[in-house]
Design a protein around this motif. Structure first.
Motif, short mmCIF file in Angstrom:
data_model
loop_
_atom_site.label_atom_id
_atom_site.label_comp_id
_atom_site.label_asym_id
_atom_site.label_seq_id
_atom_site.Cartn_x
_atom_site.Cartn_y
_atom_site.Cartn_z
N ILE A 1 5.09 8.63 -0.73
CA ILE A 1 5.76 9.35 -1.46
C ILE A 1 5.41 10.83 -1.42
O ILE A 1 4.13 10.99 -1.38
CB ILE A 1 5.15 9.03 -2.83
N GLU A 2 6.22 11.59 -1.55
CA GLU A 2 5.85 13.17 -1.35
C GLU A 2 7.06 14.05 -2.20
O GLU A 2 8.19 13.60 -2.09
CB GLU A 2 5.80 13.63 0.06
N ALA A 49 7.12 14.36 -10.40
CA ALA A 49 7.95 13.50 -9.86
C ALA A 49 7.26 12.55 -9.05
O ALA A 49 7.24 11.32 -9.16
CB ALA A 49 9.09 14.34 -9.29
N GLY A 50 6.44 13.14 -7.77
CA GLY A 50 5.93 12.16 -7.07
C GLY A 50 4.83 11.40 -7.63
O GLY A 50 4.70 10.04 -7.43
N PRO A 51 4.12 11.55 -8.48
CA PRO A 51 3.14 10.88 -9.36
C PRO A 51 3.45 9.88 -10.32
O PRO A 51 2.86 8.97 -10.45
CB PRO A 51 1.91 12.29 -9.86
N PHE A 52 4.64 10.44 -10.68
CA PHE A 52 5.22 9.21 -11.69
C PHE A 52 5.88 8.17 -11.12
O PHE A 52 5.71 7.03 -11.41
CB PHE A 52 6.26 10.03 -12.68
N ARG A 85 1.02 -1.06 0.03
CA ARG A 85 0.09 0.22 0.01
C ARG A 85 0.84 1.23 0.06
O ARG A 85 1.81 1.44 0.90
CB ARG A 85 -0.92 -0.04 1.12
N VAL A 86 0.59 2.14 -0.95
CA VAL A 86 1.38 3.08 -1.04
C VAL A 86 0.53 4.54 -1.03
O VAL A 86 -0.61 4.48 -1.70
CB VAL A 86 1.98 3.54 -2.51
N ILE A 87 0.85 5.55 -0.06
CA ILE A 87 0.03 6.70 -0.09
C ILE A 87 1.03 7.83 -1.00
O ILE A 87 2.10 7.87 -0.54
CB ILE A 87 0.22 7.12 1.26
N GLU A 88 0.37 8.41 -1.79
CA GLU A 88 0.98 9.32 -2.60
C GLU A 88 0.51 10.72 -2.16
O GLU A 88 -0.59 11.10 -2.42
CB GLU A 88 0.72 8.88 -4.04
#
Length: 399
Positions: A96-97, A23-26, A14-17
């Motif tokens: 990811i931030e 950069a973060g979204p890719f 599980r990833v929280i973006e």
């Protein structure tokens, strides 16, 4: 398009973006393509500005970068919204931030505080200049990272100002190294149970692909300059003109150049002292390119292409999107797929990459159409909220 079975290598992760634009979204896209459950936190209202990026009247770039993601909205500028983010992150493997350094700390979401409740959390931080150093507090976009990392200075023709690629390569490189860091950190966590922070700077991501640029200056005093369509000393490797358009040939190897000379009907060129070795060809690069170009101008792209295949010479057409869609190799490998999107119907886009022999990456769900499309689903699933809780917080602008 309904979500399909997850056969990806990262299924169950599980990833929280948290982050916007590229950069973060890719990075999230890469992990999602490999099977991770990516929950994207967007600001209430318009959401991620990426929703409005791209060319054409109807923007479709979002459909690519937000695929395989669920969207929730959360106002991170108020304490209640920050607590919601904290609660979500407590259920995550990866955060990811790509905010300006210090932003997470300002929102009471520092990695140290997050690790206090979720010690195995991996935090992938992407920024212009990194989390430390005298420039860390500066704002940074991909183009600035490309400039500082050395890319922009060497791209373009020598008699013109520095140019750029037609894509945001700095952001994409930073995201790719960020995803690589996540995978390495997962391996470390598997052995130790410990999460950690990954500090990825745009300029350093670009610096990584600069080959010998720094070492050449340090040892030989050489500053690489713009060289147009060639790499100085690497010959022949260039785009040449045929009767009906440009064509790329890369024959910068003694044996391959000998085959090119045969294909040109000029086998003696391979024995000519000006062209017989790598160093000699590099010294006579301009005249060799002109010689080859005079030959390609007498033929069509199809004719040159057939000769390159016959003589086993690395070469190829300069593809545009229509070429990719028609090419049999792209079709055979399913390099481009058609996705049933919610926002734009059937849409062709690049497939997930890389390929795995045992697991299957791909597009399991289309990009969310509206910010917060999965609020009720995610908040109910992870935080135990009721539909009434979701409605009440939405009414107050918290989500």
């Amino acid at each position: 398009m309904s979500p399909v079975a997850n056969q990806g290598a990262l299924a169950g992760l599980r990833v929280i973006e948290m982050g916007q634009l590229l950069a973060g979204p890719f990075c999230g896209q890469l992990l999602g393509d490999m099977g991770a459950d990516v929950i994207k936190i967007e600001p209430p209202g318009k959401g991620d500005p990426m929703r409005e990026w791209g060319q054409g009247e109807e923007k479709v770039q979002w459909e690519v970068i937000a695929r395989n993601k669920r969207s929730v909205t959360c106002n991170l500028r108020v304490p209640e919204g920050q607590q919601i983010a904290r609660d979500l992150i407590a259920h995550a493997d990866v955060l990811i931030e790509n905010f300006k350094p210090g932003t997470l700390e300002k929102w009471n979401l520092s990695p140290e505080s997050l690790h206090a409740t979720n010690p195995g959390l991996i935090v992938a931080r992407m920024s212009g200049y990194g989390q430390t150093g005298p420039y860390s507090s500066r704002a940074g976009f991909g183009g600035i990272g490309e400039a500082m990392g050395g890319w922009r200075y060497i791209v373009g023709d020598p008699d013109r100002p520095p140019a750029r690629m037609g894509v945001s390569i700095g952001d994409s490189l930073c995201a790719t190294y960020g995803a690589m860091g996540v995978l390495a950190a997962l391996h470390h966590r598997e052995k130790t149970g410990e999460g950690q922070v990954i500090d990825t700077a745009l300029y350093e991501a670009v610096l990584q692909v600069m080959e010998g640029l720094v070492a050449e200056y340090d040892y030989n005093g050489i500053i690489r300059e713009r060289s147009g369509s060639i790499l100085p000393g690497i010959a022949p490797s260039n785009v040449y003109s045929c009767k009906d358009g440009p064509f790329m040939i890369g024959a910068n190897n003694d044996a391959i150049f000998a085959r090119l000379a045969q294909a040109m009907g000029r086998p003696e060129l391979a024995e000519d002292e000006r062209y017989s070795t790598h160093v000699a060809r590099g010294k006579h690069q301009a005249e060799l390119d002109e010689l080859i170009n005079r030959w390609t101008l007498t033929l069509t792209i199809d004719e040159v292409d057939a000769l390159m295949v016959e003589y086993s010479i690395p070469a190829g057409r300069l593809y545009t999107a229509p070429d990719m869609l028609e090419d049999p190799h792209f079709k055979a490998r399913e390099s481009i797929i058609e996705v049933e999107t919610e926002g734009h119907g059937k849409l062709k886009m690049q497939n997930a990459f890389p390929r795995f022999s045992k697991t299957r990456s791909g597009v399991r769900r289309p990009a969310p159409v509206t910010p917060g499309q999965h609020n009720e689903e995610v908040f109910t699933e992870l935080l135990g909220w009721s539909a009434q809780d979701v409605a009440e917080k939405r009414e107050r602008g918290v989500i």
